[in-house]
Write an enzyme that holds these catalytic residues in place. Structure first.
Site, PDB file in Angstrom:
ATOM      1  N   LYS A  81       0.846  -1.086  -0.066  1.00  0.00           N
ATOM      2  CA  LYS A  81      -0.182  -0.029   0.036  1.00  0.00           C
ATOM      3  C   LYS A  81       0.947   1.278   0.170  1.00  0.00           C
ATOM      4  O   LYS A  81       1.867   1.436   0.619  1.00  0.00           O
ATOM      5  CB  LYS A  81      -0.756   0.115   1.315  1.00  0.00           C
ATOM      6  CG  LYS A  81      -1.996   1.055   1.247  1.00  0.00           C
ATOM      7  CD  LYS A  81      -2.892   0.774   2.533  1.00  0.00           C
ATOM      8  CE  LYS A  81      -3.861   1.965   2.738  1.00  0.00           C
ATOM      9  NZ  LYS A  81      -4.604   1.631   3.978  1.00  0.00           N
ATOM     10  N   SER A 156      -9.195   2.163   3.141  1.00  0.00           N
ATOM     11  CA  SER A 156      -8.474   2.982   2.394  1.00  0.00           C
ATOM     12  C   SER A 156      -7.301   1.901   1.744  1.00  0.00           C
ATOM     13  O   SER A 156      -6.575   2.523   0.831  1.00  0.00           O
ATOM     14  CB  SER A 156      -7.294   3.876   3.028  1.00  0.00           C
ATOM     15  OG  SER A 156      -6.640   3.261   4.326  1.00  0.00           O
ATOM     16  N   SER A 180      -9.606   0.018   7.482  1.00  0.00           N
ATOM     17  CA  SER A 180      -9.112   0.301   6.146  1.00  0.00           C
ATOM     18  C   SER A 180      -8.689  -1.325   5.457  1.00  0.00           C
ATOM     19  O   SER A 180      -8.443  -1.471   4.370  1.00  0.00           O
ATOM     20  CB  SER A 180      -8.069   1.052   5.965  1.00  0.00           C
ATOM     21  OG  SER A 180      -8.523   2.504   6.455  1.00  0.00           O
TER      22      SER A 180
END
Length: 479
Positions: A81, A156, A180
């Site tokens: 990420k 996210s 997330s």
């Protein structure tokens, strides 16, 4: 119009999960290079439709596999990420305001991730600073859900979820500061485990937070992939002061007492599709011999007010101290309306900060007390089903409307972040629009084993839907 997008086909990866790919590499049926090359080809196929890759790093990935990776998941391709440092790659934090320079070293968790033997193909997309529950932007194209490209992929860790759900890679890094890992897992039909605070190496920013709400982990399509990854993290660094967690390989024989919660601390009822998915999961648990009973929420509405304030504090700190904490070239004029709105909201009630922090810290005791009479708690992962793109966009005006929608959507997950407790979202439901619905299981601190055991049992009793199944799709993109 293509509504469902996947890359499963007759290549080196086939329909294997991470454990299957690692086994194929280990016994010589495929090489780590072939696995990486197949994943790269898949990413190139689906990414134009999904927009899930922030930054590819294919040349270095192919060079790395020549060094014969080792570990429980050796040779399995993945993405990291975009808020976690990988040496040689910038971390843009999903924001145009950040002009990141290539990291000079891995983040501590990146080394733990790599200890499993994974091959990093690049960075996955995320919304600005991870503040949103959808991977959408004010001025850039969104990341799309592979189950239906008109819908949100969650956030996210939305890019990671889109890549795993579409079959581009079998596993991807995710992290969770308010849901997330679990939110995109629910949106994209994946397994998403948020570990107990400090079960894995703390995130780089954790030491600077008044309340550490961030946990790193992965998104996967199978329970055994998540279990193997967690075992690899513990082989690298056993969690201090916590019950050891080895490789969990299946369900347990013991029957559990499981608390049921259907509505969140917002006081707004969960939507009907989500409620029915959770009730169906409760019925399934009962049929398997578990004792399911309704229980009270461990916290009241003040908890959500405290968490909303803390959300604003983090946005304020980012907006006004970004050059120090993000990048020397940080430009606060380029942050999106959500970041700016959260920061303004914080300023108006900055006096509440000590009380909000104290309230979040107290949530740990309240959360843990909830497990005195039950082994697990089952609830919705989200307050309503996955929305279409645009509904949670940071460009929605006024800010109050967008934030109200966001809080209602992500109302169940933050308690585990503030309290530090572990939780997993499992893809046990389907909406009337044929989109995945996640069902959320929480456990006491350090009890990831029970979460994985119940996940195995439910996966066996009700196999998770596969995106390769064409039902409910008007068109499928395949190699």
């Amino acid at each position: 119009m293509t509504t469902r997008v996947h890359a499963f086909g007759d290549d080196a990866l086939g329909d294997l999960d991470s454990v299957g790919v690692a086994a194929a590499v280990a016994d010589g049926r495929i090489s780590a290079r072939e696995a990486a090359e197949a994943a790269i080809a898949r990413v190139e196929l689906v990414n134009p439709s999904l927009n899930a890759v922030q930054r590819p790093d294919y040349e270095r990935a192919l060079a790395a596999v020549e060094r014969t990776p080792t570990g429980l998941l050796a040779g399995v391709p993945t993405f990291v990420k975009d808020n976690t440092d990988v040496a040689g790659l910038p971390s843009d934090q999903g924001s145009l305001a950040v002009k990141a320079r290539p990291a000079t070293a891995n983040a501590p968790f990146t080394d733990q991730l790599l200890s499993a033997g994974l091959t990093v193909l690049g960075k996955s997309t995320m919304p600005e600073f991870g503040f949103n529950a959808t991977t959408e932007y004010a001025t850039l194209p969104p990341t799309r859900n592979p189950w239906h490209t008109g819908y949100s992929a969650g956030a996210s860790s939305g890019g990671a979820a889109a890549l795993v759900a579409s079959g581009a890679v079998p596993i991807a890094h995710a992290n969770d500061g308010g849901g997330s890992i679990r939110i995109p897992a629910a949106a994209c039909g994946l397994v998403g485990l948020k570990p107990t605070r400090d079960r894995v190496v703390p995130a780089a920013e954790s030491a600077t937070l008044p309340v550490d709400i961030v946990s790193n982990g992965v998104l996967t399509r199978t329970v055994r992939d998540t279990a193997h990854f967690m075992a690899a993290t513990q082989a690298y660094r056993p969690a201090p002061g916590m019950r050891p967690l080895g490789l969990v390989e299946g369900p347990a024989d013991r029957r559990l007492r499981i608390g049921l919660i259907l509505d969140s601390v917002t006081g707004i009822a969960t939507d009907e599709d989500t409620r029915q998915a959770v009730l169906s999961a409760a019925d399934l648990l009962g049929s398997l011999g578990h004792d399911v009973m309704e229980v009270e929420l461990p916290v009241d509405r003040r908890f959500m007010e405290d968490f909303k304030h803390y959300w604003g504090l983090l946005a304020f700190a980012t907006q006004h101290f970004g050059r120090k904490v993000m990048s020397p070239d940080f430009d606060k004029t380029l942050t999106d309306p959500l970041t700016r709105g959260l920061a303004r909201q914080f300023v108006r009630r900055a006096w509440r900060t000590p009380m909000a922090i104290a309230g979040l810290k107290r949530s740990t005791a309240a959360y843990r007390a909830a497990f005195e009479d039950v082994d697990l708690i089952v609830s919705p992962t989200l307050g309503y089903t996955t929305p279409e793109l645009g509904y949670l966009s940071p460009a929605v005006e006024p800010f109050s409307l967008m934030f109200e929608r966001l809080v209602r959507y992500a109302a169940f997950t933050p308690l585990n972040n503030a309290s530090g407790g572990p939780a997993v979202s499992l893809p046990l439901g389907r909406s009337s629009a044929q989109m995945p619905i996640g069902v959320h299981f929480s456990a006491d601190h350090g009890d990831e084993q029970t979460l994985l055991e119940i996940a195995y049992e439910l996966e066996s009793a009700q196999p998770f839907a596969r995106i390769q199944d064409p039902r409910g799709s008007t068109e499928v993109l395949v190699p």
